[in-house]
Design a protein around this motif. Sequence first.
Motif, PDB file in Angstrom:
ATOM      1  N   ARG A 187     -13.537  34.661 -21.702  1.00  0.00           N
ATOM      2  CA  ARG A 187     -14.187  35.199 -23.035  1.00  0.00           C
ATOM      3  C   ARG A 187     -13.471  35.004 -24.353  1.00  0.00           C
ATOM      4  O   ARG A 187     -13.940  35.183 -25.287  1.00  0.00           O
ATOM      5  N   CYS A 211     -16.416  46.842 -28.238  1.00  0.00           N
ATOM      6  CA  CYS A 211     -17.480  46.594 -27.476  1.00  0.00           C
ATOM      7  C   CYS A 211     -17.227  47.090 -26.142  1.00  0.00           C
ATOM      8  O   CYS A 211     -16.309  47.448 -25.899  1.00  0.00           O
ATOM      9  N   CYS A 267     -14.498  45.296 -23.980  1.00  0.00           N
ATOM     10  CA  CYS A 267     -13.105  45.695 -24.175  1.00  0.00           C
ATOM     11  C   CYS A 267     -12.889  47.169 -24.311  1.00  0.00           C
ATOM     12  O   CYS A 267     -11.669  47.486 -23.890  1.00  0.00           O
ATOM     13  N   ALA A 311      -9.004  43.131 -29.006  1.00  0.00           N
ATOM     14  CA  ALA A 311     -10.167  42.843 -29.583  1.00  0.00           C
ATOM     15  C   ALA A 311     -10.599  41.140 -29.064  1.00  0.00           C
ATOM     16  O   ALA A 311     -10.016  40.944 -28.078  1.00  0.00           O
ATOM     17  N   CYS A 312     -11.951  40.972 -29.346  1.00  0.00           N
ATOM     18  CA  CYS A 312     -12.710  39.954 -28.604  1.00  0.00           C
ATOM     19  C   CYS A 312     -13.392  39.232 -29.634  1.00  0.00           C
ATOM     20  O   CYS A 312     -13.818  40.015 -30.701  1.00  0.00           O
ATOM     21  N   CYS A 347     -16.418  41.647 -30.844  1.00  0.00           N
ATOM     22  CA  CYS A 347     -16.031  42.954 -31.689  1.00  0.00           C
ATOM     23  C   CYS A 347     -14.850  43.123 -32.620  1.00  0.00           C
ATOM     24  O   CYS A 347     -14.828  43.673 -33.329  1.00  0.00           O
TER      25      CYS A 347
HETATM   26 ZN   LIG Z   1     -14.654  43.144 -27.536  1.00  0.00          ZN
END
Ligand SMILES: [Zn+2]
Length: 777
Positions: A133, A170, A173, A191-192, A195
Amino acid sequence: MTVVADRVIRHRVVVRGVVQGVGFRPFVHRLATQLGLSGFVGNDGGGVFLEVQGTSADIESFLGRLEHEAPALAVVEDVEVSDLAVRDMGTGRDASAFDIVGSEAGTGAATMIPPDVATCGACLAEVLDPVDRRFRYPFANCTDCGPRFTIIRSLPYDRPSTSMAEFPLCDVCAAEYADPTDRRFHAQPVACPACGPRLTLHRDGLVLEGTDAVLAAVHGVIARGGTVAVKGIGGYHLACDATDDEPVARLRERKGRGAKPFALMVPDLATARRIAVVGTPEEEALGSPARPIVLCRRRPDAPVSDLVAPGNPLIGLMLPYSPLHHLLFLPVPGSGVPPPSAIVLTSGNAAGERICFEDADARVRLAGLADAMCTHDRAIESPCDDSVVRVADGRAVPVRRSRGFAPLPVRLPVTVAPTVAFGGELKATICVASGRHAWISQHLGDLGNLDTERALDGVRATFCRIYGVEPEVHAVDRHPAYRTHRLSLERGMVGRVEVQHHHAHIASVMAEHGLDGTSPVIGMAFDGTGYGTGPDGESEIWGGEVLVADYTGFERVGHLAALPLPGGDGAVHNPCRIAVAYLAALDIPTRGRSLAELACDDIERAVVARMVERGTGCVPTTSMGRLFDAVASLLGIRHRITYEAQAAIELEAAASCGHPAHPLEFGLTDNGVLDPGPVLQGLLAGLDDGVGVDDLACSFHHALAGAVVASARRAADSAGRLPVALSGGVFQNALLTGLTRRSLEADGFSVLTHRSVPPNDGGLSLGQAVIAGYRRS
Ligand SMILES: [Zn+2]
Ligand SMILES: [Zn+2]
């Protein structure tokens, strides 16, 4: 034979150092669980605390591994172990399990903040994995890597007190963040793409979004020869294709940079090896978590533009240190534009200015420098330039200690009062120290303008706040014209202490080596300029100093013979004038035919000689840096410079190719004055005899190393056979440092050189802090 069951014991353990924000608690959890120990681990103001219970053999193994297998980014300074009463099995939650407990605020010693750390292998693998992801996510990070110091607003170091506060996690996460077995457990900047921060490209008033679209546009601008401003970890950089002359020439002109070398970022070690000679210490430095710029010897056939570092034998290389940097070198799926193979990556600012790090400011200041701006919405709280290291004597030594190192503490061998030290005027850093710790700031640059002065105030306030230091001592250089010297007077700073420049250099290397100051050292402080005083208290420029020093004071037991330097700073840019001044001062006959005299124009030559003869408009200097300038010009290597130490760098490069075929020797008087006359005459005679310039440059280095040994022996006659400490910018010269160390050791001296702070003025603040803070404590 009877087997006795191993005794069950319980310990309380407190670990201090850089142990928060580096994955220490999950590490302890894994270790304890593996060994079947029970207990708990947590953070408090002073570090990490834990209780463990198990068999004495297992606990012993646990304690050993606690130190030796600590996470890569942890700096364990101190482990304190005490006995506790064993708790009954089967009572309470800690009977058989090992837990991670919540943080305790506590008031202990100040928490140590980790520096920014290059993307780890696990995160990079995710960024490269199409089914992950975080595939192609420019801001992936974990407990082992990512930004730290540059995103911190206040302490305790927790997400809400960083610039990640604006990015609520999110659910996925958040789950990673809360899971003690996850690599991202309590990784504050986690983080991703769903988010976290996002990339944008600004160009001609248009704003482009989406990682792939932005990166394709960046590749397009670079491929067409343009410059892109790229917001990184510690500030904005300017990037252009390093393989082509035209973009590099344009960037050089826009920045107003003269011939000063640019650093390059290359995608991998293989590319680095095609450009430069990368030995084992260079390779280790390039790949280290700090990811500094590493100065390497450039290959003659390097596939990069000569304009990257004109005339310079060294080239500064670094490897990508954030996912964004890695992505800059990867093709964008479907775009058709190839990524660059090597880019200039230089700090985003015009020459002499400070690095841009705030978006609004960058848009204004970089508008004329860049054709497009690749930016993102994670704020940089503390700007931090790239660090620079050079391998000398087989070891990487910092030339600029900044991103990746700041604000790691230096453990002091003596206790100091709460102190702020302001360093020098160029390559400024400040140092905040208290008790047994000193924290040196990131590189602040040249304090030549108001903007840097504001930065200085900001950094001082931040460091004092973070480390809870209420300064009782303010240390400044003695130079009355230094900005910080004047500020300290204007503002009436408390506990003001003036520290002599070269004394501070020597104290910095002493402190680094853990010398407790009970015995002095013989210090060789060789640099370009430092404020000193003559026998009658008149001001002199020092820089070729032999001191017997400890933290409380110094005695000047020797120095390079003073040269009347005509025109002060004007001469510094013109090594040929310095050479002519030497010829005039030492009355060396050349019939006007030396290469240095030929490089001067008629008026320049006549005026310099007259000024030296009459002594008007001259400042006496014992600067070793000026002697290097003079020798470089006399050998025809460099007569005019556009950046600091250019002539000395080229002289060293020539010497590295030569052999000491033409022995030279300094004179040494009974007063410890080193007379360069015989050396300069010998160089001219060598040229007349047709000896090669490289060989003469090499002989000069050997002569200076010999002069250091002779001076050390002379000092030892009265002070005893003390260790010899080498400091000052001249010892960035790897050839000289290596020769000097070997010569001294062959003579039975022990030698101290810099390891973790720069020999140049970037390390001055540490020496000042120790001298001033120790005196007060
Ligand atoms: Zn995230
Ligand atoms: Zn990572």
